[in-house]
Design a protein around this motif. Structure first.
Motif, short mmCIF file in Angstrom:
data_model
loop_
_atom_site.label_atom_id
_atom_site.label_comp_id
_atom_site.label_asym_id
_atom_site.label_seq_id
_atom_site.Cartn_x
_atom_site.Cartn_y
_atom_site.Cartn_z
N PHE A 154 11.60 59.07 -18.87
CA PHE A 154 10.63 60.16 -19.01
C PHE A 154 9.44 59.75 -19.88
O PHE A 154 8.30 60.02 -19.53
CB PHE A 154 11.28 61.40 -19.63
N ALA A 155 9.72 59.09 -21.00
CA ALA A 155 8.65 58.70 -21.92
C ALA A 155 7.63 57.79 -21.25
O ALA A 155 6.43 57.88 -21.53
CB ALA A 155 9.24 58.02 -23.16
N GLN A 156 8.09 56.93 -20.38
CA GLN A 156 7.19 56.00 -19.68
C GLN A 156 6.53 56.62 -18.46
O GLN A 156 5.75 55.97 -17.78
CB GLN A 156 7.97 54.74 -19.26
N ARG A 157 6.89 57.89 -18.19
CA ARG A 157 6.37 58.57 -16.99
C ARG A 157 6.53 57.66 -15.77
O ARG A 157 5.60 57.39 -15.02
CB ARG A 157 4.93 58.98 -17.18
N ALA A 158 7.78 57.23 -15.59
CA ALA A 158 8.11 56.18 -14.62
C ALA A 158 8.33 56.70 -13.20
O ALA A 158 8.82 55.97 -12.36
CB ALA A 158 9.35 55.43 -15.10
N PHE A 159 7.97 57.94 -12.93
CA PHE A 159 8.18 58.49 -11.59
C PHE A 159 7.02 59.42 -11.23
O PHE A 159 6.33 59.95 -12.11
CB PHE A 159 9.50 59.26 -11.52
N SER A 160 6.82 59.58 -9.94
CA SER A 160 5.79 60.51 -9.46
C SER A 160 6.38 61.88 -9.18
O SER A 160 5.80 62.90 -9.56
CB SER A 160 5.13 59.98 -8.18
N VAL A 161 7.52 61.92 -8.47
CA VAL A 161 8.15 63.18 -8.09
C VAL A 161 9.63 63.11 -8.41
O VAL A 161 10.30 62.13 -8.10
CB VAL A 161 7.98 63.45 -6.57
N MET A 162 10.15 64.18 -9.06
CA MET A 162 11.58 64.27 -9.32
C MET A 162 12.07 65.62 -8.79
O MET A 162 11.48 66.65 -9.06
CB MET A 162 11.91 64.17 -10.81
N VAL A 163 13.15 65.55 -8.03
CA VAL A 163 13.78 66.76 -7.52
C VAL A 163 15.15 66.85 -8.18
O VAL A 163 15.95 65.92 -8.06
CB VAL A 163 13.94 66.71 -5.99
N LEU A 164 15.42 67.95 -8.88
CA LEU A 164 16.72 68.17 -9.49
C LEU A 164 17.43 69.28 -8.72
O LEU A 164 16.87 70.36 -8.53
CB LEU A 164 16.58 68.61 -10.95
N GLU A 165 18.65 68.99 -8.32
CA GLU A 165 19.48 70.01 -7.68
C GLU A 165 20.63 70.28 -8.63
O GLU A 165 21.45 69.40 -8.89
CB GLU A 165 20.01 69.52 -6.34
N VAL A 166 20.69 71.48 -9.17
CA VAL A 166 21.73 71.84 -10.10
C VAL A 166 22.57 72.95 -9.46
O VAL A 166 22.10 74.08 -9.31
CB VAL A 166 21.15 72.32 -11.45
N ASP A 167 23.77 72.60 -9.05
CA ASP A 167 24.68 73.55 -8.43
C ASP A 167 25.48 74.23 -9.52
O ASP A 167 26.31 73.60 -10.16
CB ASP A 167 25.61 72.84 -7.45
N GLU A 168 25.22 75.50 -9.73
CA GLU A 168 25.87 76.23 -10.82
C GLU A 168 27.23 76.79 -10.46
O GLU A 168 28.05 77.03 -11.32
CB GLU A 168 24.96 77.37 -11.29
N GLN A 169 27.48 77.04 -9.20
CA GLN A 169 28.75 77.64 -8.81
C GLN A 169 29.84 76.58 -8.68
O GLN A 169 29.59 75.49 -8.16
CB GLN A 169 28.61 78.38 -7.49
N VAL A 170 31.02 76.92 -9.15
CA VAL A 170 32.15 76.01 -9.04
C VAL A 170 32.93 76.35 -7.80
O VAL A 170 33.11 77.46 -7.42
CB VAL A 170 33.06 76.10 -10.28
#
Length: 104
Positions: free
Chosen positions: A88-104
């Motif tokens: 993150f500090a190096q801003r080493a990416f252009s696009v990040m997609v996070l998928e966080v599945d909350e349901q168990v």
């Protein structure tokens, strides 16, 4: 007949379709692997994203990264904060997609 390596994959239409078509997926490999019940054979080295990015990718810029946190991964934000700090500090990416599945 559907051969699924776990009940979870049987819930996902893409796996059902691929298995029905006879496509050899990762899941298919696991289903037919004779040592799949052996916990010792599943030992996988773990590294942080920072380490992987630095050592395997040579700290190069990443155009797109997609990350999927599965249900039950309660510490996902702490994992991101500690293991991805340099990335993150190096801003080493252009696009990040996070998928966080909350349901168990």
């Amino acid at each position: 007949a559907l051969i699924s390596c776990c009940e979870e994959n049987a819930k996902h239409p893409q796996f059902v379709r691929l298995h029905a078509q006879g496509v050899n997926t990762y899941c298919s490999q696991i289903c037919s692997w004779p040592h799949r019940e052996s916990a010792e054979r599943w030992a996988v080295p773990r590294v942080t994203l920072d380490t992987l990015w630095r050592e395997r990718l040579g700290a190069r810029h990443v155009d797109v990264i997609k990350v999927d946190f599965d249900p039950g991964h309660d510490w996902w934000w702490e994992h991101v904060r500690r293991g991805w700090a340099e990335f993150f500090a190096q801003r080493a990416f252009s696009v990040m997609v996070l998928e966080v599945d909350e349901q168990v």
